[in-house]
Scaffold this active site. Structure first.
Site, PDB file in Angstrom:
ATOM      1  CE  LYS A   1     -13.535  -9.405 -21.095  1.00 41.21           C
ATOM      2  NZ  LYS A   1     -14.684  -8.498 -21.029  1.00 41.21           N
TER       3      LYS A   1
ATOM      4  CB  CYS B   1       5.456  -4.083   0.207  1.00 41.26           C
ATOM      5  SG  CYS B   1       6.292  -2.514   0.006  1.00 41.26           S
ATOM      6  CE1 TYR B   2       0.999   0.978   5.518  1.00 38.20           C
ATOM      7  CE2 TYR B   2      -0.538  -0.866   5.531  1.00 38.20           C
ATOM      8  CZ  TYR B   2      -0.154   0.369   5.996  1.00 38.20           C
ATOM      9  OH  TYR B   2      -0.910   0.999   6.956  1.00 38.20           O
TER      10      TYR B   2
ATOM     11  CG  ASP C   1     -17.702  -9.387 -19.647  1.00 38.34           C
ATOM     12  OD1 ASP C   1     -16.817 -10.221 -19.912  1.00 38.34           O
ATOM     13  OD2 ASP C   1     -17.466  -8.203 -19.378  1.00 38.34           O
TER      14      ASP C   1
ATOM     15  N   GLY D   1       0.841  -1.187   0.000  1.00 40.56           N
ATOM     16  CA  GLY D   1       0.000   0.000   0.000  1.00 40.56           C
ATOM     17  C   GLY D   1       0.874   1.233   0.000  1.00 40.56           C
TER      18      GLY D   1
ATOM     19  CG  HIS E   1       5.573  -5.240  -4.572  1.00 39.85           C
ATOM     20  ND1 HIS E   1       4.291  -5.129  -4.091  1.00 39.85           N
ATOM     21  CD2 HIS E   1       6.232  -4.132  -4.147  1.00 39.85           C
ATOM     22  CE1 HIS E   1       4.157  -4.003  -3.426  1.00 39.85           C
ATOM     23  NE2 HIS E   1       5.322  -3.374  -3.437  1.00 39.85           N
TER      24      HIS E   1
ATOM     25  CD  GLU F   1       2.568  -7.955  -5.372  1.00 40.94           C
ATOM     26  OE1 GLU F   1       3.420  -8.684  -4.852  1.00 40.94           O
ATOM     27  OE2 GLU F   1       2.214  -6.868  -4.885  1.00 40.94           O
TER      28      GLU F   1
END
Ligand code: XMP
Length: 514
Positions: free
Chosen positions: A370, A83-84, A228, A56, A170, A172
């Site tokens: 998606k 991290c945060y 969708d 964050g 990070h 990710e």
């Protein structure tokens, strides 16, 4: 819906929190992003196998920074702070966090110094992506450092007895090449997940949930032929068959043959109760003489609602309205950062319905990204031309016909656009192109044909690469492809004597021309 095995991701507002969720789901482990201040008791009731505290932008010591319920650390559920999230873990458990004077941002090399389940099976030296100001200066009791980098003596920490872990970097993002493996290690080695979350299972579970919710009532869906709403249609049809009623508005501004394709596929092949509003003339009449892009959009939006509502009323006794809301729209309303992205986007949905059509909502895709929606669509037997379809704006070809919109100009653009799509679909890597289409310009230019001079239309070709449509680069199409597109449009589409290629990126241009 209830998931037997899931990981909770508490969102502290990092721009890449979504990526944590995507990396976890890629390991076939279900996860959800939830509010940063979710109470430990509430969370325990939903029994996640693990908890991830995201990154964050705040500093943990800043006034008003988002904090977690300290009782989270007493639940006995494995925790990973990123991290945060690591700084928050350290501070909450009695460690010390040093407010960063300068930000460390970018790639760093990290040494793994101790055994840690997060790094199991990985090299001892790893490239990681750092993006932080604060850093942990003294670890809480019971913790040990397990990795270090030049700037960060505590690049990762662990308390194996309590199964609490923290990483300063990070995992990710793609710039941490082994990051997905680390998150997988957390999910499998630490949390004991089995990785059995498959789209087939999602479909099975959802069908049960939809049947339980709908009972013997009826559901209405606005079907556009986009990814969708098509997947919602196929899913609901499988769940409740004839209790699903679809309304498809043919506004006359769709791509070549698209309306027929929708009717063939959903009406005939699937046998869905499909109500098509053949409203081409209504839309064209209302658009006559309108050249301002915003006005075009407004007219189309309003006319769509009118036409849709008229059809919907004829369907009769319907309790539910189904919508193709996706997970990113849901997550944006959870972030502590607020701001413009914090409101749920509604442009894909049927908004502005009259009050007396008092539908309850069904949003069966609201847990999915998606790419997962596409996978569900494939699993349900939808063809590739639907599930891999490129984005198409609600106002359709109206915003690609600059100036006056007439039946003839729509027909001309449909043919030119078809040639663009046919040629790009022949490229092996066509899925790398985010969007590709033709635009009809409101000018004519001089050309020659045989001995004659012509004075005809210009078609612009647009192809872009993008991750989310927010920014985009013009796509470097091979010359041979451009050549074929140009030749085919000029030779096969009557009324065009010039083709140009749009080489502008977004920003400052937009993807569409209007
Ligand atoms: P722009 O042109 O703003 O487009 O760069 C970004 C993405 O959004 C699509 N788009 C729309 N989609 N209704 C929609 O549903 C609209 O009015 C609309 N305008 C643009 C565009 O095709 C691109 O994918």
């Amino acid at each position: 819906m209830k998931h037997h095995e899931w990981i909770a991701i508490l969102d502290y507002g990092s721009q890449v929190t979504q990526l944590i969720a995507r990396r976890i789901r890629e390991q076939k482990v279900y996860c959800e992003i939830i509010r940063f201040d979710t109470k430990a008791e509430e969370l325990a009731g939903r029994a996640p196998r693990g908890i991830i505290l995201s990154g964050g932008p705040a500093g943990v010591a800043d006034a008003g920074s988002p904090l977690c319920d300290p009782a989270l650390f007493e639940l006995g559920i494995p925790i990973l702070g990123i991290c945060y999230g690591m700084q928050l873990t350290a501070q909450t458990l009695g460690g010390k966090v040093h407010p960063g004077l300068k930000r460390e941002y970018g790639k760093a090399m990290m040494q793994v110094t101790k055994d840690c389940p997060l790094f199991q099976g990985l090299e001892k030296e790893l490239q990681v992506w750092m993006s932080h100001g604060d850093k942990v200066e003294a670890m809480p009791a019971g913790f040990e450092a397990v990795a270090e980098s030049d700037n960060c003596p505590y690049a990762a920490m662990q308390n194996p007895a309590k199964k609490i872990y923290g990483v300063q970097f990070h995992p990710e993002v793609v710039h941490t090449p082994q990051g997905a493996k680390m998150l997988g290690n957390f999910a499998f080695n630490v949390c004991g997940c089995s990785g059995d979350w498959e789209m087939s299972k999602f479909i099975e579970d959802n069908i049960q949930a939809i049947r339980a919710k709908v009972g013997s009532d009826h559901v209405l869906l606005g079907l556009s032929g986009g990814v969708d709403s098509s997947v919602v249609a196929a899913l609901l049809h499988k769940a409740i068959g004839p209790q699903l009623h679809c309304v498809f508005v043919d506004n006359g501004l769709l791509r070549y043959n698209e309306a027929q394709e929708v009717e063939e596929l959903f009406g005939k092949a699937f046998g869905i109760d499909l109500h098509t509003a053949h409203a081409q003339d209504t839309f064209l009449d209302k658009l006559a003489g309108i050249t301002d892009p915003e006005q075009k959009r407004k007219i189309i939006g309003k006319t769509f609602i009118d036409v849709f509502v008229e059809k919907a009323r004829r369907v009769g006794n319907v309790k539910y309205l189904a919508q193709g809301t996706l997970y990113p729209d849901v997550i944006e309303s959870i972030s502590p950062i607020g701001g413009p992205s914090a409101t749920i986007k509604s442009h894909h949905n049927v908004g502005g319905l009259p009050d007396d059509l008092n539908f309850e909502l069904i949003e069966p895709l609201r847990e999915l990204f998606k790419d997962e929606v596409r996978a569900v669509g494939r699993e349900l037997g939808l063809p590739g031309y639907i599930v891999d379809r490129q984005p198409f704006p609600g106002p359709g070809l109206a915003v690609r016909i600059l100036g006056d919109i007439t039946q003839d100009r729509v027909a001309l653009l449909q043919l030119a656009d078809l040639r663009v799509r046919e040629e790009i679909l022949k490229m092996e890597n066509h899925l790398d192109v985010w969007q590709y289409f033709a635009v009809l310009l409101p000018i004519q230019t001089v050309g020659v044909m045989g001995d004659d001079r012509t004075y005809e239309n210009v078609v612009a070709v647009r192809a872009v690469e993008s991750l989310d449509g927010m920014t985009a680069d013009w796509y470097k199409l091979p010359y041979e492809v451009m050549d074929r597109i140009s030749n085919r449009i000029i030779n096969e589409v009557k009324g065009v004597n010039r083709v140009v290629y749009d080489i502008s990126s977004k920003p400052p241009s937009t993807i569409e021309w209007e």
